[in-house]
Design a protein around this motif. Sequence first.
Motif, PDB file in Angstrom:
ATOM      1  N   GLU A  56       0.828  -1.210   0.000  1.00 57.09           N
ATOM      2  CA  GLU A  56       0.000   0.000   0.000  1.00 57.09           C
ATOM      3  C   GLU A  56       0.858   1.254   0.000  1.00 57.09           C
ATOM      4  N   ASN A  57       1.915   1.238   0.799  1.00 59.29           N
ATOM      5  CA  ASN A  57       2.796   2.403   0.857  1.00 59.29           C
ATOM      6  C   ASN A  57       3.615   2.545  -0.419  1.00 59.29           C
ATOM      7  N   ARG A 103       1.983   4.346  -3.193  1.00 60.95           N
ATOM      8  CA  ARG A 103       1.873   5.804  -3.060  1.00 60.95           C
ATOM      9  C   ARG A 103       3.009   6.525  -3.760  1.00 60.95           C
TER      10      ARG A 103
END
Length: 279
Positions: free
Chosen positions: A102-103, A106
Amino acid sequence: MSFVKKYAKKYWKPFFAALAFLSLEAFCDLLQPTIMSRIVDVGVANRDLRYVLNVGGIMLLVTALGAVGAICRNAISSKVSQKFGADLRLDLFKKIHSLSLENIDRFETASLVTRLTNDVTQVQNFANGMMRIFVKAPILCVGSLIMASLINLRMAIVLVVVVPIVILLIYLNMHIGYPFFTKVQNSLDNVNSVMREYLSGVRVVKAFNRFAYETERFERANSNLSEVSATAMRVMAVFTPGVTLTVNIGTIAVLWLGGRWVNVGKIQVGQVIAFINYM
């Protein structure tokens, strides 16, 4: 800034050793114009060859000592900055590897590649500069002001005028130039992104014969990087001649004032020579 502690703890000893050798080098540089002024004003003026040889020998020793300091400082600063860059790059790679999916989503992959390569190199060069010109320049600046004032306080009025102008030009250089280099960084990320996407999908590009489209896409990103970089360099290039012009005008003022005061016996020729060197 807690993340810096790890590197500071590991490299603080060689870092301060480099600063010590740098200070020795700067001190020797500051002594040489004063010694030269004594050779001219005493030895040459009185035609005392023995004095010229003795003080000249001292000047050679000071120069040799400064050269040793410069060599040791260069060796230490290069070694420390390279090791620091390698450690930083490895730690950054481990950090990226430890991020969750998820990170990672980004961030753009191209941006992460830039951080691991170009950005680490910039930080490495900054660390190297901290052990070289970033510290030496202020020492020479303050030292030159002090030594020039000791030679002739009235002549130091030229430095009082020149130094603030130079500081203002440097401030404007940094203040105006910084936003342009932010744009350069973004453009570099874009070029890396386009290149990565092309290499990742090169089979698809070949299958659908999209070489012309990919070439045009890369050309746009590359041209944008070239234009932004050229603009940044043009902006930065304006200030260096400005600093040089300011200092040269100060040198002309020293020669003009020095010539007048030498004629009336208020200052000696060697002091004028030393003052120009401090300029």
